[in-house]
Design a protein around this motif. Structure first.
Motif, mmCIF file in Angstrom:
data_model
loop_
_atom_site.group_PDB
_atom_site.id
_atom_site.type_symbol
_atom_site.label_atom_id
_atom_site.label_comp_id
_atom_site.label_asym_id
_atom_site.label_seq_id
_atom_site.Cartn_x
_atom_site.Cartn_y
_atom_site.Cartn_z
ATOM 1 N N UNK A 437 0.864 -1.155 -0.129
ATOM 2 C CA UNK A 437 0.073 0.093 -0.036
ATOM 3 C C UNK A 437 0.844 1.165 -0.007
ATOM 4 N N UNK A 438 0.287 2.473 0.145
ATOM 5 C CA UNK A 438 1.020 3.663 -0.139
ATOM 6 C C UNK A 438 1.999 3.579 1.145
ATOM 7 N N UNK A 439 1.667 3.358 2.166
ATOM 8 C CA UNK A 439 2.400 3.645 3.501
ATOM 9 C C UNK A 439 2.665 2.128 4.525
ATOM 10 N N UNK A 440 1.661 1.119 4.103
ATOM 11 C CA UNK A 440 1.915 0.108 4.849
ATOM 12 C C UNK A 440 2.111 -1.135 3.655
ATOM 13 N N UNK A 441 2.548 -2.464 4.412
ATOM 14 C CA UNK A 441 2.719 -3.437 3.606
ATOM 15 C C UNK A 441 2.956 -4.812 4.358
ATOM 16 N N UNK A 442 3.226 -5.850 3.527
ATOM 17 C CA UNK A 442 3.294 -7.127 4.391
ATOM 18 C C UNK A 442 4.072 -8.022 3.649
ATOM 19 N N UNK A 443 4.932 -9.055 3.987
ATOM 20 C CA UNK A 443 5.445 -10.055 3.310
ATOM 21 C C UNK A 443 4.664 -10.713 2.202
ATOM 22 N N UNK A 444 3.473 -10.879 2.371
ATOM 23 C CA UNK A 444 2.524 -11.672 1.662
ATOM 24 C C UNK A 444 2.445 -10.711 0.269
ATOM 25 N N UNK A 445 2.206 -9.352 0.454
ATOM 26 C CA UNK A 445 2.011 -8.528 -0.646
ATOM 27 C C UNK A 445 3.493 -8.414 -1.461
ATOM 28 N N UNK A 446 4.494 -8.376 -0.809
ATOM 29 C CA UNK A 446 5.844 -8.311 -1.386
ATOM 30 C C UNK A 446 6.077 -9.721 -2.271
ATOM 31 N N UNK A 447 5.940 -10.618 -1.722
ATOM 32 C CA UNK A 447 5.979 -11.949 -2.316
ATOM 33 C C UNK A 447 5.087 -12.436 -3.589
ATOM 34 N N UNK A 448 3.913 -11.472 -3.252
ATOM 35 C CA UNK A 448 3.235 -11.990 -4.835
ATOM 36 C C UNK A 448 3.675 -11.036 -5.765
ATOM 37 N N UNK A 449 4.169 -9.758 -5.344
ATOM 38 C CA UNK A 449 4.843 -8.764 -6.513
ATOM 39 C C UNK A 449 6.097 -9.606 -7.067
ATOM 40 N N UNK A 450 6.799 -9.943 -6.290
ATOM 41 C CA UNK A 450 8.168 -10.869 -6.664
ATOM 42 C C UNK A 450 7.837 -12.011 -7.747
ATOM 43 N N UNK A 451 6.791 -12.631 -7.261
ATOM 44 C CA UNK A 451 6.485 -13.733 -8.101
ATOM 45 C C UNK A 451 5.979 -13.289 -9.483
ATOM 46 N N UNK A 452 5.230 -12.229 -9.700
ATOM 47 C CA UNK A 452 4.976 -11.763 -10.876
ATOM 48 C C UNK A 452 6.108 -11.178 -11.567
ATOM 49 N N UNK A 453 6.785 -10.377 -10.984
ATOM 50 C CA UNK A 453 8.216 -9.408 -11.609
ATOM 51 C C UNK A 453 9.058 -10.502 -12.043
ATOM 52 N N UNK A 454 9.115 -11.747 -11.531
ATOM 53 C CA UNK A 454 10.108 -12.741 -12.117
ATOM 54 C C UNK A 454 9.726 -13.299 -13.283
#
Length: 721
Positions: A437-454
């Protein structure tokens, strides 16, 4: 006072009726408004009585043809003399069709499109019943910590003046009495609000009168010269006196010197705020100081309502002072044709046709394209539509791209970046995740993004500020992207793929530590209703970026304020005989901004050559012609904004290192060369001297022409007298 009709009307008014014309109240105070007309809550806090409302002169925040007509109709049934209400609202960069924020519009350097945006905003507002907009804001800005930089057009007095004129023309047209699709403009905030100390809203302003006149007053004067009908006082102090009670500023400078005869309105609550400022003991003294300073309308406090009559009875305020204020207000109502047609413009059926029409959306798209600035590009833009693209970031699918002061704009009606890119590439080639999010996040959100970006060939990071992080009261000491977004950038960069940033924000950001991680940076600002379509077209090269910064980006917030038209020092860093240490410099960063005023890249390249002056001397009566050749040395057509600056090499007082004096936009096909010509006059070389007289000095000058304030060719000439 020479209007017999208005004078006659004032003669019929009681003192209470006159004073009530000077009161501005919000929509809920009025019969006819949705949930309006109840003497509860805010009305009780202000001590406003029904009789005050019945005789009041203007409404704040009313809109929508049906509601405005209802309020006006109910008001006219009860007002003894049948004096209609003025409907006022903040229509800053669009009514329902939202254009880019003004700072972005400034970066278009396109005065015609700026005027058109104001014209469309006025058309939508007028058909919805609005008579006056609290715009344009023309405060010069040098401190990006101040949230309201998004509402200005930048750091240059000349360019701000040109945009001030354009916005006023757009809002008002040529004749308010005959053009019911226009609204009266209110220039703000008089004066120097953009220089609030520490970049903190409502804070102290303290500067020399020369600086006030050189940098801050020109844009207000330009708006007034264009016929702007209203002026709003600033919250801040000027020379130790709050602007709203500053008689010298308002009576002497604004009215006498600048010749302003229109309506002067306080900002919200500013009359009463003289008490915490420490210049008024109580509301009564605050009312006395404001009316004596020439403030005609008190917005959303009740000092006038409670105390003006007793001030008149005690002889502290002359009744004719109130009469003059009432006259100006009634005169504006007459200019708008409200006595003949109190429902001016408000039309429910036309409202459905005009507001957020396709034609208006197309204009918003065009300005969003021209306002975006390509800050950096190491060759990864434009994107290839056949490649896999990972669109990652809190603004990937966000409709929060309208920005502050997008009053009736709908995030749901905004075209998101995802919407825009989806029209360009197949669903198989577009991989989307928020990441955080703009100011908050989580490992789950990071991991989903990493998975797609790869899986992608290139990563587009949609980053920025929530709209609440800028605008009024949106001041920030740390103007970097929020920490969670910085972490997202690091995780994406670790994948070893090309990364392009798209920034959605209302101020120049501190890009310390991340600018080097981007292969490309597109500054989209808050691009408005059609933002997603505009940015997508720029990313894929269907449109070529042409925007140029009108406010510098610092290397770091510790450098602020940093701006191009600064003064030299006695120990400049670049002096030929400068010592390594004992010069004016930072030890850890350059003195210059990261991205200077006028900077902006394109998908093609422009070469400047053969800067020529018609003479090496200029006289008072004879101007100087300046020409330069500009060549498109790239492979696609582009628009280049050619900028002309001047430096007075030795003045009676120190002069800026560069001052913008002119600019032109030129369209060039691949391989095409055009000669761009400017005319420079003696008048453009004038400045305020020791005694504040305005004139030029004989002597040497340097003229600079180029694609930014940094990248220029130069030539010298002499002014003789």
């Amino acid at each position: 006072m020479n209007n017999n009709r208005i004078t006659s009307l004032i003669e019929k008014m009681t003192v209470h009726e006159k004073i009530s014309q000077l009161i501005q109240l919000a929509t809920p105070f009025y019969e006819g408004a949705a949930n309006g007309g109840q003497i509860t809550g805010p009305m009780q806090e202000l001590g406003i009585q029904k009789e005050d409302v019945i005789n009041s002169g203007s409404v704040l925040g009313a809109s929508g043809a049906k509601e405005v007509r209802s309020i006006q109709e109910a008001h006219l049934k009860e007002n003894r003399l049948g004096i209609p209400l003025l409907m006022m609202a903040d229509i800053v960069h669009g009514y329902k069709t939202i254009f880019p924020v003004p700072l972005a519009i400034g970066c278009s350097w396109d005065l015609e499109d700026a005027e058109k945006s104001a014209e469309i905003a006025a058309k939508e507002a007028s058909v919805s019943g609005v008579h006056v907009t609290f715009a344009p804001m023309v405060d010069l800005v040098r401190d990006p910590r101040w949230g309201r930089v998004m509402e200005s057009t930048g750091e240059d007095p000349f360019l701000n003046s040109e945009f001030a004129r354009a916005f006023v023309r757009g809002f008002q047209g040529n004749d308010l009495s005959n053009e019911t699709d226009r609204v009266a403009a209110c220039v703000k905030h008089f004066a120097a609000y953009g220089a609030a100390e520490g970049g903190r809203d409502y804070n102290t302003v303290d500067m020399s009168e020369r600086q006030l006149r050189e940098s801050y007053l020109p844009a207000y004067k330009a708006a007034l010269d264009e016929g702007c009908e209203m002026v709003m006082t600033a919250f801040n102090t000027v020379d130790g006196i709050p602007a709203t009670g500053n008689k010298r500023l308002m009576r002497d400078m604004l009215r006498e010197e600048m010749g302003f005869n229109g309506v002067l309105i306080s900002d919200w609550g500013a009359v009463k705020e003289q008490i915490p400022h420490g210049v008024a003991r109580d509301e009564k003294e605050a009312a006395e100081k404001a009316i004596q300073a020439g403030v005609d309308i008190e917005m959303m406090t009740s000092c006038y309502a409670h105390h003006l009559q007793s001030l008149i009875e005690e002889g502290k305020v002359e009744e004719k002072t109130v009469d003059e204020a009432v006259y100006r207000i009634l005169e504006l109502k007459e200019k708008l044709g409200l006595f003949e047609n109190p429902y001016r413009g408000a039309d429910e059926e036309r409202e459905k046709e005009i507001v957020l029409s396709e034609t208006h959306r197309e204009a918003a798209y065009e300005l969003a394209v021209k306002s975006s600035v390509l800050l950096k590009n190491d060759g990864i833009l434009p994107l290839n539509k056949e490649k896999k693209i990972a669109l990652i970031g809190p603004f990937a699918k966000s409709g929060d791209i309208l920005g502050p002061w997008s009053w009736l704009g709908s995030k749901d009606e905004a075209v998101t970046l995802f919407d825009g890119i989806s029209k360009k590439v197949s669903s198989e080639n577009l991989l989307v995740e928020k990441g955080c999010n703009v100011e908050t996040g989580s490992e789950e959100l990071f991991n989903k993004a990493i998975s797609q970006a790869k899986k992608a060939d290139v990563i587009v990071l949609a980053l920025g500020e929530d709209s609440e992080m800028s605008g009024e009261a949106g001041c920030r000491a740390d103007i970097r992207l929020p920490e969670i977004q910085l972490e997202l950038i690091s995780k994406m960069k670790e994948l070893g793929k090309p990364v392009a940033f798209v920034l959605f924000n209302g101020r120049p950001l501190d890009l310390t530590g991340i600018e080097g991680q981007a292969d490309a940076i597109l500054e989209a600002w808050y691009p408005g209703t059609e933002g997603g379509n505009a940015v997508a077209d720029l990313l894929f090269g269907d449109r070529n970026p042409s925007g140029k910064l009108t406010m510098s980006f610092p290397h770091t917030v510790g450098q602020v304020p940093v701006y191009y038209n600064n003064y030299n020092t006695g120990r400049p860093k670049d002096a030929p005989d400068a010592q390594i240490r004992y010069v004016s410099q930072y030890l850890d960063i350059p003195n210059e901004p990261l991205y200077p005023f006028g900077h902006g890249l394109s998908y093609t390249n422009y070469q400047y050559s053969e800067l020529n002056l018609s003479s090496n001397t200029m006289t008072t009566d004879q101007s100087l012609n300046v020409s330069v050749n500009v060549t498109n040395s790239g492979d696609i057509t582009g628009d280049e904004i050619v900028q002309l600056y001047v430096r007075d090499m030795a003045g009676e007082v120190v002069r800026p290192l560069k001052e913008l004096k002119a600019f032109k936009k030129v369209t060039l096909a691949p391989g095409e060369t055009k000669t761009v010509e400017f005319t420079l006059t003696e008048e453009q070389l004038r400045y305020h001297h020791v005694d504040l007289t305005f004139s030029s000095d004989a002597g040497e000058f340097t003229v600079f022409v180029g694609g930014s304030s940094r990248d220029v060719l130069s030539a010298e000439f002499e002014l003789t007298k």
